[in-house]
Design a protein around this motif. Structure first.
Motif: not given
Lengths: 102, 137
Positions: A76-77, A82-84, A86-92
């Motif tokens: 889970y962690w 991984d999601n965190s 990917a999200d940072l990459a998408i946001l930046t």
């Protein structure tokens, strides 16, 4: 009529009664007593005494449950991490977000 | 058997501790100045966010100081838009992003160039040119 009963009197009465019992009944009672004593012997719990095999199975099951539990938490962690990322990459990223969203 | 019970108790305690962590919510005022700066687009809605979401954004904020000024700006421009997406939309975006990362770098650059050109054309011709869309930044 009052009869005074002390421990010795009771023991005598019981011994006399036991002497009147059939040998088969006596053997059954004795076996039941032995079994009951075994169940309450020090270190024994529950109705079924733990054999070494049972103890091994219980230990194995516990380890299995614990490993699965920790494995699940770790997975889970890891997914959250991984999601965190990917999200940072998408946001930046220099690609617009809607390229990935729509 | 005693060892088994100890192991089970330990596992349950760890599980309960893990489950209790997400329940700790933080108000906007409790955040550090660094966290507030990183998450400033969410300041108005922060206190109403569920603890799980707060923790997610705090994870994102941890990387904020190491970003370049350009990336920081992009994150700020996109954060409010990103927070409005459904979990399914975000998952889909991650899936597409991961697939895009697997494309050879040269092809990726071509795609980026194409997208930028399209965005520039749209901005030049459409009425949306005057209304910047956060998702396009």
């Amino acid at each position: 009529m009052n009869t005074y009963l002390n421990t010795n009197t009771i023991r005598e009465l019981l011994n006399r009664s036991v002497a009147q019992l059939e040998p088969k009944t006596l053997a059954g009672l004795s076996a039941a007593r032995e079994q009951a004593l075994l169940r309450h012997a020090p270190g024994k719990t529950g109705l079924h005494p733990m054999t070494p095999r049972r103890r091994m199975v219980a230990a194995f099951a516990t380890v299995l449950v614990t490993v699965s539990l920790f494995g699940g938490i770790a997975y889970y962690w890891e997914q959250a991490q991984d999601n965190s990322e990917a999200d940072l990459a998408i946001l930046t990223d220099d690609m617009p977000v809607d390229v990935f969203v729509n | 058997m005693r060892l088994s019970r100890r192991l089970i108790s330990f596992a349950l305690a760890a599980l309960l501790a893990g489950a209790a962590l997400p329940a700790l919510a933080k108000s906007w005022a409790e955040l550090t100045p660094g966290q507030q700066e990183a998450l400033s687009p969410l300041s108005s809605e922060w206190d109403a966010l569920p603890p799980k979401k707060q923790r997610y954004y705090l994870d994102l904020a941890r990387s904020y100081p190491s970003l370049t000024p350009e990336k920081k700006q992009r994150m700020h421009d996109r954060l409010a838009y990103w927070s409005k997406l459904t979990p399914e939309q975000r998952e889909e975006a991650r899936r597409k992003y991961r697939a895009f990362k697997k494309v050879p770098p040269a092809t990726r650059e071509e795609v980026k160039k194409m997208v930028k050109e399209q965005e520039a054309q749209k901005a030049a011709s459409g009425p949306a040119a005057t209304q910047p869309d956060p998702s396009k930044h």
